[in-house]
Motif scaffolding. Structure first.
Motif, PDB file in Angstrom:
ATOM      1  N   ALA A  28       0.822  -1.210   0.000  1.00 35.87           N
ATOM      2  CA  ALA A  28       0.000   0.000   0.000  1.00 35.87           C
ATOM      3  C   ALA A  28       0.861   1.268   0.000  1.00 35.87           C
ATOM      4  O   ALA A  28       0.391   2.337  -0.392  1.00 35.87           O
ATOM      5  CB  ALA A  28      -0.929   0.014   1.205  1.00 35.87           C
ATOM      6  N   PHE A  29       2.113   1.150   0.444  1.00 33.82           N
ATOM      7  CA  PHE A  29       3.021   2.294   0.521  1.00 33.82           C
ATOM      8  C   PHE A  29       4.394   1.892   0.017  1.00 33.82           C
ATOM      9  O   PHE A  29       4.784   0.735   0.104  1.00 33.82           O
ATOM     10  CB  PHE A  29       3.136   2.794   1.973  1.00 33.82           C
ATOM     11  CG  PHE A  29       1.877   3.387   2.498  1.00 33.82           C
ATOM     12  CD1 PHE A  29       1.604   4.731   2.317  1.00 33.82           C
ATOM     13  CD2 PHE A  29       0.943   2.613   3.157  1.00 33.82           C
ATOM     14  CE1 PHE A  29       0.425   5.271   2.772  1.00 33.82           C
ATOM     15  CE2 PHE A  29      -0.234   3.140   3.624  1.00 33.82           C
ATOM     16  CZ  PHE A  29      -0.499   4.479   3.426  1.00 33.82           C
ATOM     17  N   GLY A  30       5.127   2.882  -0.486  1.00 33.10           N
ATOM     18  CA  GLY A  30       6.488   2.672  -0.932  1.00 33.10           C
ATOM     19  C   GLY A  30       7.445   3.406  -0.025  1.00 33.10           C
ATOM     20  O   GLY A  30       7.062   4.374   0.639  1.00 33.10           O
ATOM     21  N   PHE A  57       5.545  -1.462   1.736  1.00 38.88           N
ATOM     22  CA  PHE A  57       4.906  -1.785   3.006  1.00 38.88           C
ATOM     23  C   PHE A  57       3.423  -2.032   2.791  1.00 38.88           C
ATOM     24  O   PHE A  57       2.803  -1.418   1.928  1.00 38.88           O
ATOM     25  CB  PHE A  57       5.063  -0.629   3.995  1.00 38.88           C
ATOM     26  CG  PHE A  57       6.478  -0.243   4.254  1.00 38.88           C
ATOM     27  CD1 PHE A  57       7.260  -0.958   5.139  1.00 38.88           C
ATOM     28  CD2 PHE A  57       7.045   0.845   3.601  1.00 38.88           C
ATOM     29  CE1 PHE A  57       8.581  -0.598   5.369  1.00 38.88           C
ATOM     30  CE2 PHE A  57       8.363   1.209   3.825  1.00 38.88           C
ATOM     31  CZ  PHE A  57       9.132   0.486   4.719  1.00 38.88           C
ATOM     32  N   ALA A  58       2.845  -2.861   3.641  1.00 35.99           N
ATOM     33  CA  ALA A  58       1.412  -3.131   3.589  1.00 35.99           C
ATOM     34  C   ALA A  58       0.622  -2.023   4.277  1.00 35.99           C
ATOM     35  O   ALA A  58      -0.538  -1.787   3.957  1.00 35.99           O
ATOM     36  CB  ALA A  58       1.100  -4.471   4.234  1.00 35.99           C
ATOM     37  N   SER A  59       1.249  -1.330   5.228  1.00 37.87           N
ATOM     38  CA  SER A  59       0.541  -0.292   5.986  1.00 37.87           C
ATOM     39  C   SER A  59       1.513   0.767   6.486  1.00 37.87           C
ATOM     40  O   SER A  59       2.731   0.549   6.518  1.00 37.87           O
ATOM     41  CB  SER A  59      -0.175  -0.912   7.180  1.00 37.87           C
ATOM     42  OG  SER A  59       0.778  -1.394   8.114  1.00 37.87           O
ATOM     43  N   GLU A  60       0.944   1.883   6.900  1.00 35.37           N
ATOM     44  CA  GLU A  60       1.772   2.937   7.494  1.00 35.37           C
ATOM     45  C   GLU A  60       2.364   2.460   8.815  1.00 35.37           C
ATOM     46  O   GLU A  60       3.500   2.807   9.138  1.00 35.37           O
ATOM     47  CB  GLU A  60       0.943   4.192   7.730  1.00 35.37           C
ATOM     48  CG  GLU A  60       0.593   4.924   6.460  1.00 35.37           C
ATOM     49  CD  GLU A  60      -0.112   6.218   6.749  1.00 35.37           C
ATOM     50  OE1 GLU A  60       0.593   7.224   7.016  1.00 35.37           O
ATOM     51  OE2 GLU A  60      -1.348   6.233   6.703  1.00 35.37           O
ATOM     52  N   GLN A  66       9.239   0.011  11.214  1.00 31.85           N
ATOM     53  CA  GLN A  66      10.559  -0.265  10.637  1.00 31.85           C
ATOM     54  C   GLN A  66      11.481   0.952  10.724  1.00 31.85           C
ATOM     55  O   GLN A  66      12.609   0.924  10.249  1.00 31.85           O
ATOM     56  CB  GLN A  66      10.408  -0.685   9.172  1.00 31.85           C
ATOM     57  CG  GLN A  66       9.681  -1.992   8.978  1.00 31.85           C
ATOM     58  CD  GLN A  66      10.569  -3.180   9.286  1.00 31.85           C
ATOM     59  OE1 GLN A  66      11.787  -3.116   9.175  1.00 31.85           O
ATOM     60  NE2 GLN A  66       9.955  -4.270   9.681  1.00 31.85           N
ATOM     61  N   GLY A  67      10.988   2.056  11.300  1.00 28.99           N
ATOM     62  CA  GLY A  67      11.818   3.240  11.483  1.00 28.99           C
ATOM     63  C   GLY A  67      11.777   4.234  10.335  1.00 28.99           C
ATOM     64  O   GLY A  67      12.637   5.106  10.240  1.00 28.99           O
ATOM     65  N   PHE A  68      10.778   4.140   9.472  1.00 26.53           N
ATOM     66  CA  PHE A  68      10.633   5.076   8.357  1.00 26.53           C
ATOM     67  C   PHE A  68       9.754   6.241   8.796  1.00 26.53           C
ATOM     68  O   PHE A  68       8.912   6.094   9.680  1.00 26.53           O
ATOM     69  CB  PHE A  68      10.004   4.375   7.147  1.00 26.53           C
ATOM     70  CG  PHE A  68      10.959   3.480   6.404  1.00 26.53           C
ATOM     71  CD1 PHE A  68      11.395   3.817   5.131  1.00 26.53           C
ATOM     72  CD2 PHE A  68      11.430   2.313   6.970  1.00 26.53           C
ATOM     73  CE1 PHE A  68      12.280   2.996   4.439  1.00 26.53           C
ATOM     74  CE2 PHE A  68      12.314   1.479   6.295  1.00 26.53           C
ATOM     75  CZ  PHE A  68      12.734   1.829   5.032  1.00 26.53           C
ATOM     76  N   ARG A  69       9.941   7.402   8.173  1.00 19.54           N
ATOM     77  CA  ARG A  69       9.130   8.575   8.473  1.00 19.54           C
ATOM     78  C   ARG A  69       8.267   8.920   7.266  1.00 19.54           C
ATOM     79  O   ARG A  69       8.594   8.554   6.136  1.00 19.54           O
ATOM     80  CB  ARG A  69      10.013   9.757   8.839  1.00 19.54           C
ATOM     81  CG  ARG A  69      10.799  10.308   7.661  1.00 19.54           C
ATOM     82  CD  ARG A  69      11.193  11.754   7.916  1.00 19.54           C
ATOM     83  NE  ARG A  69      12.035  12.283   6.881  1.00 19.54           N
ATOM     84  CZ  ARG A  69      11.595  12.866   5.768  1.00 19.54           C
ATOM     85  NH1 ARG A  69      10.304  12.955   5.508  1.00 19.54           N
ATOM     86  NH2 ARG A  69      12.443  13.360   4.885  1.00 19.54           N
ATOM     87  N   PRO A  70       7.155   9.651   7.472  1.00 12.60           N
ATOM     88  CA  PRO A  70       6.292  10.036   6.350  1.00 12.60           C
ATOM     89  C   PRO A  70       6.989  11.006   5.396  1.00 12.60           C
ATOM     90  O   PRO A  70       7.808  11.832   5.813  1.00 12.60           O
ATOM     91  CB  PRO A  70       5.101  10.717   7.022  1.00 12.60           C
ATOM     92  CG  PRO A  70       5.177  10.351   8.456  1.00 12.60           C
ATOM     93  CD  PRO A  70       6.611  10.053   8.752  1.00 12.60           C
ATOM     94  N   CYS A  71       6.631  10.923   4.141  1.00 12.74           N
ATOM     95  CA  CYS A  71       7.156  11.813   3.105  1.00 12.74           C
ATOM     96  C   CYS A  71       6.533  13.203   3.259  1.00 12.74           C
ATOM     97  O   CYS A  71       5.319  13.338   3.397  1.00 12.74           O
ATOM     98  CB  CYS A  71       6.810  11.232   1.733  1.00 12.74           C
ATOM     99  SG  CYS A  71       7.230  12.300   0.340  1.00 12.74           S
TER     100      CYS A  71
END
Length: 88
Positions: A28-30, A57-60, A66-71
């Motif tokens: 759902a997200f890259g 990723f399947a979800s936010e 996983q330690g990623f932040r929003p764009c």
């Protein structure tokens, strides 16, 4: 997290596998692995990255875990919230 390069050995294989996983709701997200940023699949910034740096990723919630932040480009409100809570 699904790495783009692990979806097949050729661009055609990766494209077919991406479509399959997207249809099944497993993507759902890259994300941009080097910058630890995630966003929508339609984000212009995300479309420019190299395959070797792209993850999905399947979800936010999965991306955040996983330690990623929003764009900041495609998810500006979520980025502002993240920035405020992380004192950046």
């Amino acid at each position: 997290m699904i790495e783009h390069l692990h979806m097949g050995s050729t661009a055609a294989e990766r494209s077919a596998r991406f479509r399959e996983l997207f249809r099944k709701g497993k993507i759902a997200f890259g994300g941009y692995r080097k910058g630890r940023i995630y966003g929508t699949l339609r984000c212009a910034s995300g479309k420019r990255m190299l395959d070797r740096n792209r993850v999905f990723f399947a979800s936010e919630e999965e991306a955040l875990a996983q330690g990623f932040r929003p764009c900041g480009h495609c998810l500006p409100n979520k980025y502002k919230q993240w920035k405020a809570t992380n004192n950046i």
